[in-house]
Design an enzyme around this catalytic site. Structure first.
Site, PDB file in Angstrom:
ATOM      1  N   ASP A 116      21.371 -31.960  19.249  1.00 15.54           N
ATOM      2  CA  ASP A 116      20.774 -31.013  20.183  1.00 15.54           C
ATOM      3  C   ASP A 116      20.254 -29.776  19.454  1.00 15.54           C
ATOM      4  OD1 ASP A 116      20.225 -29.163  22.225  1.00 15.54           O
ATOM      5  OD2 ASP A 116      21.854 -29.913  23.485  1.00 15.54           O
ATOM      6  N   ASP A 139       9.298 -33.361  25.986  1.00 14.23           N
ATOM      7  CA  ASP A 139       9.348 -34.100  27.248  1.00 14.23           C
ATOM      8  C   ASP A 139       8.840 -33.187  28.364  1.00 14.23           C
ATOM      9  OD1 ASP A 139      10.107 -35.509  29.587  1.00 14.23           O
ATOM     10  OD2 ASP A 139      11.674 -36.524  28.452  1.00 14.23           O
ATOM     11  N   GLU A 213      -1.069 -37.474  22.060  1.00 17.85           N
ATOM     12  CA  GLU A 213      -2.326 -36.750  22.241  1.00 17.85           C
ATOM     13  C   GLU A 213      -3.477 -37.713  22.481  1.00 17.85           C
ATOM     14  OE1 GLU A 213      -4.186 -32.691  20.251  1.00 17.85           O
ATOM     15  OE2 GLU A 213      -2.768 -33.920  19.123  1.00 17.85           O
TER      16      GLU A 213
END
Length: 231
Positions: A116, A139, A213
């Protein structure tokens, strides 16, 4: 090391812990390269990571949050040998693939963190030390009821700013319009950051085009970059 003047950030999980088995090549990369290149955030000793000792040299440290499958990260690291490049990611096969890519490119200035990013920033990176933080295509949590799970929130922007050295940069990119607006609003409201441009930053030529992208372009979404600097 934690800044006593800053609230401790323990937000809801802002990422999906995706499963998936590693390929044979990714498993080999773990076995051969992880002992030198990787560390698990949850297993780090208390206090800041000694990046100089880990890299074997003193150099500006740049943190990339969410390296995915590593295609962009490996290219960015090899293109900036003057940096100690650190990538933090939760997806095991992604880290394995990144090590494979780094091996193929001969990257020597890259280290990996599994876990994390918020815990890493809060507990294991000293204030005022990073030359830059990159957050490319996190995300998006597109459904409105999930927006609170997006990593770019006021507390996160304050945390990143506190870990940047003066003049250090926080570079964000996303192809989701609403999230881009949220990033701009949140980072503009953080007193320790200033926007280096009047709104969106020009897309840097040095940032490789990701598969995310490319898909966004096919689906008619525009990718936007933001670059903020620590005051």
């Amino acid at each position: 090391m934690e800044n006593e003047d800053q609230p401790r950030l323990r937000s809801v999980v802002s990422y999906v812990k995706r499963g998936g088995r590693m390929t044979v090549g990714q498993q080999r990369a773990w076995e051969e390269h992880w002992p030198q290149l990787g560390r698990t955030v949850a297993d780090l000793p208390a206090g800041p990571v000694d990046f100089g000792a880990w890299f074997g040299r003193e150099a500006p440290v740049l943190l990339e949050i969410g390296s995915g499958m590593g295609e962009t990260t490996s290219q960015l690291a090899v293109a900036a040998p003057e940096l100690n490049y650190v990538a933090v990611e939760v997806y095991d096969p992604g880290l394995g693939q990144l090590m494979l890519r780094a091996e193929k490119l001969g990257v020597e200035n890259l280290r990996l963190m599994h876990g994390d990013a918020v815990v890493l920033l809060t507990d294991h990176i000293a204030p005022d030390t990073l030359s830059g933080v990159r957050l490319f295509f996190p995300d998006p949590w597109p459904k409105k009821r999930h927006h609170k799970r997006r990593i770019v929130q006021p507390e996160f922007a304050a945390l990143v700013a506190s870990r940047l050295a003066p003049g250090g940069t926080f570079h964000l990119a996303t192809d989701w319009e609403h999230y881009a607006d949220q990033m701009l609003e949140v980072c503009s409201a953080e007193p320790a950051l200033r926007n280096r441009y009047d709104g969106w930053a020009p897309r840097p030529e040095w940032r490789p085009v990701t598969k995310f992208e490319q898909r966004a372009d096919r689906e008619g979404r525009i990718s936007r970059d933001l670059i903020f600097a620590r005051r």
